[in-house]
Write a protein that holds these residues in place. Structure first.
Motif, PDB file in Angstrom:
ATOM      1  N   VAL B 262      11.979  27.255  19.074  1.00 54.67           N
ATOM      2  CA  VAL B 262      11.545  27.788  19.677  1.00 54.67           C
ATOM      3  C   VAL B 262      10.319  27.321  20.344  1.00 54.67           C
ATOM      4  N   ASP B 263      10.139  26.735  21.467  1.00 51.03           N
ATOM      5  CA  ASP B 263       9.190  26.619  21.760  1.00 51.03           C
ATOM      6  C   ASP B 263       8.933  26.421  23.253  1.00 51.03           C
ATOM      7  N   SER B 264       7.509  25.958  24.188  1.00 47.53           N
ATOM      8  CA  SER B 264       8.130  26.792  25.595  1.00 47.53           C
ATOM      9  C   SER B 264       8.907  25.609  26.076  1.00 47.53           C
ATOM     10  N   LYS B 265       9.291  24.652  25.871  1.00 49.38           N
ATOM     11  CA  LYS B 265      10.539  23.933  26.245  1.00 49.38           C
ATOM     12  C   LYS B 265      11.861  24.286  26.086  1.00 49.38           C
ATOM     13  N   ALA B 266      12.224  25.256  24.514  1.00 46.68           N
ATOM     14  CA  ALA B 266      13.395  25.765  24.843  1.00 46.68           C
ATOM     15  C   ALA B 266      13.432  27.336  25.303  1.00 46.68           C
ATOM     16  N   LEU B 267      11.918  27.798  26.155  1.00 43.08           N
ATOM     17  CA  LEU B 267      12.118  29.098  26.893  1.00 43.08           C
ATOM     18  C   LEU B 267      12.400  28.931  27.974  1.00 43.08           C
ATOM     19  N   ASP B 268      11.857  27.403  28.776  1.00 39.52           N
ATOM     20  CA  ASP B 268      12.102  27.106  30.149  1.00 39.52           C
ATOM     21  C   ASP B 268      12.969  28.153  31.115  1.00 39.52           C
ATOM     22  N   ASN B 269      13.704  28.412  30.379  1.00 41.17           N
ATOM     23  CA  ASN B 269      15.108  28.736  31.002  1.00 41.17           C
ATOM     24  C   ASN B 269      15.083  30.363  30.753  1.00 41.17           C
ATOM     25  N   ALA B 270      14.229  30.721  30.099  1.00 43.53           N
ATOM     26  CA  ALA B 270      14.366  32.806  29.782  1.00 43.53           C
ATOM     27  C   ALA B 270      13.784  33.297  30.343  1.00 43.53           C
ATOM     28  N   MET B 271      14.188  34.589  31.183  1.00 44.19           N
ATOM     29  CA  MET B 271      13.629  35.122  31.907  1.00 44.19           C
ATOM     30  C   MET B 271      11.544  35.563  31.709  1.00 44.19           C
ATOM     31  N   SER B 272      11.116  35.854  32.325  1.00 48.60           N
ATOM     32  CA  SER B 272       9.330  36.041  32.335  1.00 48.60           C
ATOM     33  C   SER B 272       9.365  37.437  31.319  1.00 48.60           C
ATOM     34  N   THR B 273      10.304  38.164  31.227  1.00 50.74           N
ATOM     35  CA  THR B 273      10.299  39.043  30.670  1.00 50.74           C
ATOM     36  C   THR B 273      11.356  38.781  29.023  1.00 50.74           C
ATOM     37  N   CYS B 274      11.482  38.436  28.808  1.00 51.27           N
ATOM     38  CA  CYS B 274      12.107  38.505  27.120  1.00 51.27           C
ATOM     39  C   CYS B 274      10.902  38.424  26.619  1.00 51.27           C
ATOM     40  N   THR B 275      11.387  38.580  25.299  1.00 47.94           N
ATOM     41  CA  THR B 275      11.028  39.349  24.043  1.00 47.94           C
ATOM     42  C   THR B 275      11.151  39.020  23.077  1.00 47.94           C
ATOM     43  N   VAL B 276      10.272  37.751  22.494  1.00 50.86           N
ATOM     44  CA  VAL B 276      10.260  37.069  21.793  1.00 50.86           C
ATOM     45  C   VAL B 276       9.862  38.277  20.520  1.00 50.86           C
ATOM     46  N   MET B 277      10.980  38.171  19.488  1.00 50.97           N
ATOM     47  CA  MET B 277      10.493  38.552  18.155  1.00 50.97           C
ATOM     48  C   MET B 277      11.237  37.313  17.003  1.00 50.97           C
ATOM     49  N   HIS B 278      10.640  37.300  15.410  1.00 53.51           N
ATOM     50  CA  HIS B 278      10.685  36.965  14.598  1.00 53.51           C
ATOM     51  C   HIS B 278      10.091  38.501  13.559  1.00 53.51           C
ATOM     52  N   PRO B 279      10.592  38.260  12.229  1.00 53.76           N
ATOM     53  CA  PRO B 279      10.154  38.620  11.159  1.00 53.76           C
ATOM     54  C   PRO B 279       9.190  38.647  10.412  1.00 53.76           C
ATOM     55  N   LEU B 280       8.850  36.782  10.709  1.00 48.86           N
ATOM     56  CA  LEU B 280       7.781  36.704   9.805  1.00 48.86           C
ATOM     57  C   LEU B 280       7.680  36.333   8.488  1.00 48.86           C
ATOM     58  N   PRO B 281       7.506  36.024   7.968  1.00 49.76           N
ATOM     59  CA  PRO B 281       7.004  34.449   7.792  1.00 49.76           C
ATOM     60  C   PRO B 281       7.419  33.265   8.746  1.00 49.76           C
ATOM     61  N   ARG B 282       6.231  32.410   9.816  1.00 49.75           N
ATOM     62  CA  ARG B 282       7.980  31.383  10.516  1.00 49.75           C
ATOM     63  C   ARG B 282       7.015  30.403   9.604  1.00 49.75           C
ATOM     64  N   VAL B 283       8.088  29.133   9.557  1.00 50.47           N
ATOM     65  CA  VAL B 283       7.652  28.175   8.969  1.00 50.47           C
ATOM     66  C   VAL B 283       8.228  26.962   9.977  1.00 50.47           C
ATOM     67  N   GLY B 284       7.480  26.866  11.398  1.00 42.11           N
ATOM     68  CA  GLY B 284       7.841  26.018  12.015  1.00 42.11           C
ATOM     69  C   GLY B 284       8.778  26.545  13.258  1.00 42.11           C
ATOM     70  N   GLU B 285       9.759  27.399  13.103  1.00 41.82           N
ATOM     71  CA  GLU B 285      10.863  28.130  13.666  1.00 41.82           C
ATOM     72  C   GLU B 285      10.529  28.052  15.257  1.00 41.82           C
ATOM     73  N   ILE B 286       9.175  29.004  15.973  1.00 47.22           N
ATOM     74  CA  ILE B 286       8.039  29.148  17.115  1.00 47.22           C
ATOM     75  C   ILE B 286       7.847  27.997  16.870  1.00 47.22           C
ATOM     76  N   ALA B 287       7.002  27.662  17.967  1.00 51.40           N
ATOM     77  CA  ALA B 287       5.696  26.974  18.137  1.00 51.40           C
ATOM     78  C   ALA B 287       4.217  27.237  18.873  1.00 51.40           C
ATOM     79  N   GLU B 288       3.738  27.455  17.461  1.00 51.69           N
ATOM     80  CA  GLU B 288       2.296  27.724  18.042  1.00 51.69           C
ATOM     81  C   GLU B 288       1.835  28.394  19.422  1.00 51.69           C
ATOM     82  N   GLU B 289       2.237  27.502  20.508  1.00 50.36           N
ATOM     83  CA  GLU B 289       1.792  27.529  21.733  1.00 50.36           C
ATOM     84  C   GLU B 289       3.053  28.058  22.695  1.00 50.36           C
ATOM     85  N   VAL B 290       4.146  28.810  21.939  1.00 52.60           N
ATOM     86  CA  VAL B 290       4.441  29.887  21.967  1.00 52.60           C
ATOM     87  C   VAL B 290       4.207  31.525  22.070  1.00 52.60           C
ATOM     88  N   ASP B 291       2.304  31.598  20.450  1.00 50.17           N
ATOM     89  CA  ASP B 291       1.889  32.658  20.195  1.00 50.17           C
ATOM     90  C   ASP B 291       0.853  32.819  21.934  1.00 50.17           C
TER      91      ASP B 291
END
Lengths: 320, 320, 320
Positions: B262-291
């Motif tokens: 999941v990076d910015s591109k993958a979220l291009d079509n997401a609603m602005s209110t879409c909550t992004v979650m992850h149980p952590l730790p992540r190892v690359g599944e969510i790009a740091e740019e999404v933070d």
């Protein structure tokens, strides 16, 4: 950042390097450490409220390399302020490949501030950019260990009647690899002091440290390899270890090692007011017979670490 | 046991499984977690007394496998309530051949409640029959990890304005082996929600979980293998890791892995209110740019773990 | 030192050996332990102030060998008194070659008292000479473990209506290598009791212990190898483990082992008021079926450890 740590700017600050500090912020910190010391010891006129300023606060202790003493000192400091600690030493998430910044951002979710010790130089400073809450550098490899230098300076001031200006401080031992003497020398360079660097051939104070000291144009530096040349005029004798493994020639080690052991004889010409310090642990560099010497200050130095860390924690949390 | 956890029946209860909970008991728990969150953050109108309800109480943390995060979260929760913890990780008595029930009965002698993590499925439930005081399941192998599912649900409710009914929640990644998504799906099945399960071929949600969800007849389920099919209509995107070692064919892993980052591109079509979650730790599944994305909620999710666990501890001790 | 621990002489004392205690100081300690027990359990008429007497105090737990149970018991004791703990188990300074006395002098800089467990007999006593603050012996190899003997004696008194004089106490199992029975026997020798020592051939109570008991001229001793000979007249049955590895002849182990397992059948002839004790962990020496027996006191014995240690900590700090 030196400016930031003066006056009201402590709250929320990271503590990354001795270069964050000024003469003013050091004075402020030491005044707070004095209060902490008085409160812990129940001294007359001390303020017991100090012992509760961190009630309900949590300190995260994140140690990527073992350092029992530093860890205990920070933990005791937080507990003496009425707060509690989380210990994070072995980290299952790191094993799964988590980045240092993610680990620290997770831990700070549970805490009001964190302490980080990490073997990689510059790591604490780098990760601090990701953090919303204060992080205190508890040693980053060959880099900085600012709270050690501050507790050393606090001990010097305390043992010498409150003043630093005008003192002659002699550092003895392996000054090339001893991180504690580097940071302490940089911190002392803010004052008009005389610094004697006494080390075996090849284990002298690095040029980079001497340049930093010279740059401030206040401290006077003298180098030699025989303690007896300077011991009589030293107000403070700061002893560090000479490690066998630093010598390529074992015969050379055997030859010099004796001259860097501080015993009663080595102190024969010292002033009766000369403060003897050591960052501990010692392994023979100071003979046990010196422990009875009234100015043998190394265990008080250890205790002062707790008071200085109490002061730092309370300052960055804005509660003192 | 769902009935037991409603209203006054919390006190003295074990927390073993998400199936112990009802819509009512969840609502009660979340109201308590809200109070805890407000108190920790000193929010206006919050009750500072919450931070002392566990004064003099002791929580025993018994971890038979390392889980730094879960351990810290429980420890911080207890400390934030004014209580203290005992850490039992390496156990010299177990090495001598002591049974799990004996160990737990001994530890509870010193504590007011215990938390147990154990690699064996069903172990926490089995041992709870021997205990006089509440035990909280912090993960029993492939079994349950109820507090994780509860903190996930609490985060969904908090990020989405307090409501769960009517939401579309998309779970992404390896849903076959990811224990957290199983428990969360079962918990969400109590509500009228839409669940999208997006996973690589062969790593889909297990039939047993889908059956449990269907049995309650409230949630609607849709399955696919491409996030873009459902991202635009998702209120919540719950990301989990796709582990290389789950693939028999490495080429297949390489092929799909990119679609589950999941990076910015993958979220291009997401609603602005879409909550992004992850149980952590992540190892690359969510790009740091999404933070930096305002609805990137994974670190808040981590923090919520502490509030939900505070609420659970306080509830089973009958102090909130 | 027995005199020292009576009346006002507790404050500042080390606790090194059961021989430091007298009938009077034991009675004083047990009165304090009763108060602690009542306070923890919120008993009617109990004094909740007891739970705050160690507020702002720090206990250093220095364990050179693992002992989860003893460690937890001391930690819980300190926390129940409102204090906090520092855990020192793996010590990076020791690895660098620091002496035990230096380590302990450093740790005590941060603490109000310390607990030391060390594998070397006599080590705790030796190092206590260097310390300014109380140290409690939590086991020094084959030497002493005074707090274990005290909690055993406290349990006997509690389970038997407060009296020790006149009781018949049977110790069962390997009495040769079981350190707990040695210390307990020495402590019981201060009272007019009957002691039955029941052990397999070759694993009997050491002569040195029997001499110590005889020297006080109060306790009566009887030795045999069959529990049934004495079980009917025992007020207390103290069970310890018979370890396979102590037998040179495995056949001999197989032969006797069954006679040293306490199950319902073994207790058939016991009085209904007979207290069954065990220092735990057990590995089969007491069958689980005995747990339901009202006078099976081993878990209460475990819990009493916390109350007795609370009393000791509070006494040597002079706060109770």
């Amino acid at each position: 950042m030196a400016m930031e740590l003066a006056t009201e700017e402590w709250k929320g600050s990271h503590v990354l390097s001795v270069s964050d500090f000024s003469v003013e912020s050091v004075a402020e910190l030491f005044a707070a450490a004095d209060k902490c010391k008085a409160a812990v010891n129940g001294a007359e006129g001390s303020d017991p409220a100090v012992l509760q300023v961190c009630k309900n606060k949590v300190l995260g202790l994140v140690f990527y390399e073992p350092s029992t003493r530093t860890n205990c000192s920070f933990a005791a400091a937080m507990q003496r302020l009425g707060g509690t600690c989380l210990q994070v030493s072995e980290n299952s998430s790191v094993k799964k490949g988590e980045t240092l910044q993610d680990t620290m951002r997770c831990i700070e979710c549970y805490c009001d501030l964190t302490v980080l010790r990490h073997p990689e130089k510059g790591s604490v400073s780098r990760v601090s950019a990701y953090l919303r809450k204060p992080v205190l550098n508890a040693g980053d490899g060959d880099g900085e260990h600012p709270t050690q230098a501050l507790l050393d300076l606090f001990t010097i001031a305390n043992e010498q009647g409150g003043k630093i200006e005008g003192l002659t401080i002699t550092m003895l031992g392996d000054l090339k690899y001893g991180r504690t003497t580097h940071s302490l020398a940089k911190l002392l360079a803010m004052y008009r002091v005389k610094l004697n660097f006494v080390s075996p051939q090849g284990l002298g104070m690095p040029e980079s440290v001497k340049k930093s000291v010279a740059a401030l144009g206040r401290a006077e530096v003298f180098e030699c390899s025989d303690l007896q040349e300077v011991v009589a005029k030293s107000d403070v004798l700061y002893v560090t270890r000479v490690q066998k493994e630093r010598f390529q020639d074992l015969a050379e080690y055997e030859r010099v090692q004796g001259s860097f052991v501080v015993d009663s004889k080595a102190l024969d010409n010292a002033m009766s007011t000369c403060t003897v310090m050591h960052p501990l642990p010692r392994v023979g560099e100071i003979a046990e017979e010196v422990d009875d010497y009234p100015n043998a200050a190394y265990f008080r130095q250890m205790e002062n670490g707790m008071y200085v860390r109490m002061a730092i924690i309370a300052k960055v949390l804005g509660v003192l």
